[in-house]
Write a protein that holds these residues in place. Structure first.
Motif, PDB file in Angstrom:
ATOM      1  N   GLY A 285      19.233  -1.088  45.653  1.00 18.20           N
ATOM      2  CA  GLY A 285      19.285  -0.437  44.236  1.00 18.20           C
ATOM      3  C   GLY A 285      18.294  -0.699  43.506  1.00 18.20           C
ATOM      4  O   GLY A 285      17.239  -0.509  43.887  1.00 18.20           O
ATOM      5  N   HIS A 286      18.477  -0.865  42.204  1.00 17.39           N
ATOM      6  CA  HIS A 286      17.239  -1.022  41.321  1.00 17.39           C
ATOM      7  C   HIS A 286      17.159  -2.486  41.116  1.00 17.39           C
ATOM      8  O   HIS A 286      17.857  -3.460  41.536  1.00 17.39           O
ATOM      9  N   PRO A 287      15.877  -2.724  40.436  1.00 19.52           N
ATOM     10  CA  PRO A 287      15.437  -4.034  40.170  1.00 19.52           C
ATOM     11  C   PRO A 287      16.454  -5.209  39.581  1.00 19.52           C
ATOM     12  O   PRO A 287      16.332  -6.239  39.631  1.00 19.52           O
ATOM     13  N   LEU A 288      17.006  -4.337  38.680  1.00 23.85           N
ATOM     14  CA  LEU A 288      18.049  -5.119  37.756  1.00 23.85           C
ATOM     15  C   LEU A 288      19.755  -4.888  38.131  1.00 23.85           C
ATOM     16  O   LEU A 288      20.312  -5.634  37.543  1.00 23.85           O
ATOM     17  N   ALA A 289      19.945  -4.064  39.061  1.00 23.38           N
ATOM     18  CA  ALA A 289      21.195  -3.510  39.317  1.00 23.38           C
ATOM     19  C   ALA A 289      21.350  -3.225  41.015  1.00 23.38           C
ATOM     20  O   ALA A 289      20.754  -2.120  41.309  1.00 23.38           O
ATOM     21  N   SER A 290      21.724  -3.948  41.681  1.00 20.67           N
ATOM     22  CA  SER A 290      21.893  -3.596  42.784  1.00 20.67           C
ATOM     23  C   SER A 290      23.405  -4.234  43.755  1.00 20.67           C
ATOM     24  O   SER A 290      24.090  -4.736  43.095  1.00 20.67           O
ATOM     25  N   GLY A 291      23.449  -3.859  44.952  1.00 18.53           N
ATOM     26  CA  GLY A 291      24.599  -4.073  45.650  1.00 18.53           C
ATOM     27  C   GLY A 291      24.223  -4.488  47.013  1.00 18.53           C
ATOM     28  O   GLY A 291      23.338  -3.914  47.675  1.00 18.53           O
ATOM     29  N   ALA A 292      25.035  -5.042  47.667  1.00 17.52           N
ATOM     30  CA  ALA A 292      24.914  -5.726  49.124  1.00 17.52           C
ATOM     31  C   ALA A 292      26.276  -5.963  49.613  1.00 17.52           C
ATOM     32  O   ALA A 292      27.574  -5.580  49.250  1.00 17.52           O
ATOM     33  N   GLN A 293      26.344  -6.389  50.975  1.00 16.83           N
ATOM     34  CA  GLN A 293      27.471  -6.581  51.758  1.00 16.83           C
ATOM     35  C   GLN A 293      27.223  -8.065  52.366  1.00 16.83           C
ATOM     36  O   GLN A 293      26.362  -8.156  52.832  1.00 16.83           O
ATOM     37  N   ALA A 294      28.460  -8.803  52.443  1.00 20.38           N
ATOM     38  CA  ALA A 294      28.498 -10.030  53.301  1.00 20.38           C
ATOM     39  C   ALA A 294      29.606  -9.926  54.363  1.00 20.38           C
ATOM     40  O   ALA A 294      30.475  -9.363  53.836  1.00 20.38           O
ATOM     41  N   GLU A 295      29.442 -10.567  55.424  1.00 16.76           N
ATOM     42  CA  GLU A 295      30.160 -10.600  56.614  1.00 16.76           C
ATOM     43  C   GLU A 295      31.260 -11.596  56.415  1.00 16.76           C
ATOM     44  O   GLU A 295      32.496 -11.603  57.116  1.00 16.76           O
ATOM     45  N   SER A 296      30.898 -12.414  55.770  1.00 15.97           N
ATOM     46  CA  SER A 296      31.976 -13.770  55.569  1.00 15.97           C
ATOM     47  C   SER A 296      31.709 -14.583  54.466  1.00 15.97           C
ATOM     48  O   SER A 296      30.597 -14.289  53.685  1.00 15.97           O
ATOM     49  N   TRP A 297      32.774 -15.310  54.258  1.00 16.89           N
ATOM     50  CA  TRP A 297      32.363 -16.134  52.720  1.00 16.89           C
ATOM     51  C   TRP A 297      31.267 -17.229  53.160  1.00 16.89           C
ATOM     52  O   TRP A 297      30.881 -17.613  52.275  1.00 16.89           O
ATOM     53  N   GLN A 298      31.242 -17.522  54.250  1.00 19.09           N
ATOM     54  CA  GLN A 298      30.077 -18.376  54.713  1.00 19.09           C
ATOM     55  C   GLN A 298      28.597 -17.698  54.323  1.00 19.09           C
ATOM     56  O   GLN A 298      27.765 -18.494  53.603  1.00 19.09           O
ATOM     57  N   GLU A 299      28.501 -16.523  54.687  1.00 19.78           N
ATOM     58  CA  GLU A 299      27.423 -15.785  54.282  1.00 19.78           C
ATOM     59  C   GLU A 299      27.202 -15.422  52.659  1.00 19.78           C
ATOM     60  O   GLU A 299      26.212 -15.543  52.248  1.00 19.78           O
ATOM     61  N   VAL A 300      28.484 -15.559  51.944  1.00 22.22           N
ATOM     62  CA  VAL A 300      28.195 -15.661  50.445  1.00 22.22           C
ATOM     63  C   VAL A 300      27.488 -16.651  49.945  1.00 22.22           C
ATOM     64  O   VAL A 300      26.883 -16.640  48.884  1.00 22.22           O
ATOM     65  N   GLU A 301      27.760 -17.939  50.566  1.00 25.82           N
ATOM     66  CA  GLU A 301      27.154 -19.252  50.063  1.00 25.82           C
ATOM     67  C   GLU A 301      25.673 -18.918  50.243  1.00 25.82           C
ATOM     68  O   GLU A 301      24.919 -19.709  49.589  1.00 25.82           O
ATOM     69  N   THR A 302      25.250 -18.292  51.267  1.00 26.79           N
ATOM     70  CA  THR A 302      23.799 -18.367  51.615  1.00 26.79           C
ATOM     71  C   THR A 302      23.205 -17.311  50.259  1.00 26.79           C
ATOM     72  O   THR A 302      22.153 -17.428  49.814  1.00 26.79           O
ATOM     73  N   ILE A 303      23.870 -16.284  50.166  1.00 30.05           N
ATOM     74  CA  ILE A 303      23.514 -15.240  48.991  1.00 30.05           C
ATOM     75  C   ILE A 303      23.315 -16.017  47.774  1.00 30.05           C
ATOM     76  O   ILE A 303      22.323 -15.637  46.775  1.00 30.05           O
ATOM     77  N   ILE A 304      24.473 -16.814  47.264  1.00 26.78           N
ATOM     78  CA  ILE A 304      24.386 -17.529  46.263  1.00 26.78           C
ATOM     79  C   ILE A 304      23.177 -18.408  46.113  1.00 26.78           C
ATOM     80  O   ILE A 304      22.677 -18.585  44.860  1.00 26.78           O
ATOM     81  N   ALA A 305      22.909 -19.232  47.366  1.00 26.70           N
ATOM     82  CA  ALA A 305      21.803 -20.185  47.222  1.00 26.70           C
ATOM     83  C   ALA A 305      20.342 -19.327  46.772  1.00 26.70           C
ATOM     84  O   ALA A 305      19.518 -19.701  46.280  1.00 26.70           O
ATOM     85  N   ASP A 306      20.152 -17.866  47.599  1.00 20.82           N
ATOM     86  CA  ASP A 306      19.087 -17.140  47.339  1.00 20.82           C
ATOM     87  C   ASP A 306      19.201 -16.654  45.864  1.00 20.82           C
ATOM     88  O   ASP A 306      17.881 -16.439  45.362  1.00 20.82           O
ATOM     89  N   LEU A 307      20.209 -16.135  45.388  1.00 17.75           N
ATOM     90  CA  LEU A 307      20.325 -15.823  44.055  1.00 17.75           C
ATOM     91  C   LEU A 307      19.636 -16.888  42.995  1.00 17.75           C
ATOM     92  O   LEU A 307      18.730 -16.608  42.114  1.00 17.75           O
ATOM     93  N   ASP A 308      20.297 -18.212  43.301  1.00 24.85           N
ATOM     94  CA  ASP A 308      19.718 -19.272  42.765  1.00 24.85           C
ATOM     95  C   ASP A 308      18.266 -19.214  42.539  1.00 24.85           C
ATOM     96  O   ASP A 308      17.604 -19.755  41.774  1.00 24.85           O
ATOM     97  N   ALA A 309      17.761 -19.435  43.995  1.00 23.43           N
ATOM     98  CA  ALA A 309      16.325 -19.767  44.217  1.00 23.43           C
ATOM     99  C   ALA A 309      15.504 -18.593  43.441  1.00 23.43           C
ATOM    100  O   ALA A 309      14.596 -18.734  42.875  1.00 23.43           O
ATOM    101  N   LEU A 310      15.936 -17.304  43.392  1.00 28.94           N
ATOM    102  CA  LEU A 310      15.493 -16.228  42.587  1.00 28.94           C
ATOM    103  C   LEU A 310      15.161 -16.704  41.153  1.00 28.94           C
ATOM    104  O   LEU A 310      14.220 -16.312  40.369  1.00 28.94           O
ATOM    105  N   CYS A 311      16.286 -17.117  40.676  1.00 34.45           N
ATOM    106  CA  CYS A 311      16.217 -17.454  39.124  1.00 34.45           C
ATOM    107  C   CYS A 311      15.574 -18.633  38.910  1.00 34.45           C
ATOM    108  O   CYS A 311      14.940 -18.655  37.775  1.00 34.45           O
ATOM    109  N   LYS A 312      15.299 -19.689  39.675  1.00 35.14           N
ATOM    110  CA  LYS A 312      14.454 -20.679  39.578  1.00 35.14           C
ATOM    111  C   LYS A 312      12.981 -20.237  39.516  1.00 35.14           C
ATOM    112  O   LYS A 312      12.197 -20.840  38.714  1.00 35.14           O
ATOM    113  N   GLU A 313      12.618 -19.297  40.286  1.00 32.61           N
ATOM    114  CA  GLU A 313      11.293 -18.536  40.290  1.00 32.61           C
ATOM    115  C   GLU A 313      10.977 -17.841  39.143  1.00 32.61           C
ATOM    116  O   GLU A 313       9.780 -17.844  38.719  1.00 32.61           O
ATOM    117  N   ASP A 314      11.775 -17.351  38.455  1.00 29.56           N
ATOM    118  CA  ASP A 314      11.653 -16.422  37.169  1.00 29.56           C
ATOM    119  C   ASP A 314      11.341 -17.124  36.224  1.00 29.56           C
ATOM    120  O   ASP A 314      11.848 -18.289  35.627  1.00 29.56           O
TER     121      ASP A 314
END
Length: 313
Positions: free
Chosen positions: A284-313
């Motif tokens: 998607g766009h730099p500030l608006a995007s979409g994705a898919q997770a195969e499980s709630w376990q993978e959701v936790e990985t995405i949450i961690a990645d998003l938080d790491a991205l915010c820490k870098e900002d």
């Protein structure tokens, strides 16, 4: 690519079939059907069709045509507002004689015989108006309904002109579109009116979202919650910006269970998120995007990645 080339190609074909992405939003429909209305007004002897699955909440904008496979023979196909070919609604798009891509997303799939990609545009609807502006001396005409559709698409993809993608050009085009005859009040009401069930879900989100010290925020919406509030998996996307005004949030994500997958909608006030989305079968766009997770376990990985991205900002 030149806009003149697109217009001259349109002139060459008697049958034109216009596609857009799956799960259409106002910009997808506005650009798709707005282009159809411009072509109809400009070249009334051409047969122009718009195809794809109906989105019930947006039928006030336009309805789709139902056509047979044979109608693609010797037809020009145009795809609006779709970055990659797997997201094109109705896979018959490759049955035509020639394919044009018109899109404002970051380039991830170079499909099409003719491509016009402009990441500086606020929306695909803005691009279609720009095509009209360029082609006024080449025979293109605007209609009231085309103006309504393009205006609705621009409003939808700019968040009512509040997103950073809104430019001076966006406002200029919008100002020109409102000179045509359509009911802006009715359009806004249809675009932003909410069912009571969705408003109640909004309250649930505001009470239950999580916010980390780094500025990432998330909300999980499993099927049990969707059923409790009597909303479909598509509905939360309509209120994705409910967290946009919360102090301290840099980026946020909705995780919505739908069938065997979990749809992920990500928004940002600063951190670039489209590469994160691409990591999880999205984009998607730099500030608006979409994705898919195969499980709630993978959701936790995405949450961690998003938080790491915010820490870098």
């Amino acid at each position: 690519m030149s806009k003149t080339e697109i217009i001259e190609t349109i002139k060459q074909y008697d049958t034109i079939i216009i596609h857009r992405h799956v799960r259409p939003d106002p910009d997808a429909l506005g650009s798709q059907v707005g282009l159809k209305e411009i072509i109809n007004a400009s070249f009334p002897n051409k047969s122009v069709y718009v195809v794809g699955e109906e989105e019930k909440s947006l039928t006030f904008l336009a309805k789709m045509d139902v056509i047979k496979d044979e109608q693609y023979k010797q037809a020009l196909v145009i795809v609006c507002d779709t970055a990659n070919s797997p997201r094109i609604d109705d896979d018959r798009y490759n049955l035509g004689e020639k394919l044009i891509k018109i899109d404002h997303h970051p380039v991830v799939d170079e499909y099409g015989d003719i491509r016009w990609e402009n990441t500086d545009a606020s929306s695909a609807s803005e691009m279609i108006y720009e095509l009209y502006e360029h082609g006024k001396d080449l025979g293109l005409k605007m209609s009231d309904d085309a103006a309504r559709l393009l205006y609705g698409g621009i409003v939808g993809d700019t968040g009512r002109f509040m997103f950073p993608s809104t430019t001076k050009k966006t406002f200029q085009y919008a100002a020109e579109l409102v000179t045509y005859h359509f009911d802006r009040t009715e359009l806004y009401q249809n675009l932003y009116m909410e069912k009571d069930s969705l408003s109640r879900l909004k309250g649930y989100i505001l009470q239950n979202f999580e916010l980390t010290p780094a500025g990432s925020s998330t909300i999980k919406l499993p099927k049990e919650i969707l059923e409790k509030f009597n909303v479909s998996p598509r509905d939360p996307g309509k209120i994705i910006n409910v967290l946009s005004d919360v102090e301290g949030i840099k980026a946020w994500a909705f995780f919505v269970e739908e069938g065997d997958t979990i749809r992920v909608s990500i928004r940002s006030k600063g951190p670039v998120i489209n590469q994160l989305a691409a990591k999880y079968n999205g984009g998607g766009h730099p500030l608006a995007s979409g994705a898919q997770a195969e499980s709630w376990q993978e959701v936790e990985t995405i949450i961690a990645d998003l938080d790491a991205l915010c820490k870098e900002d």
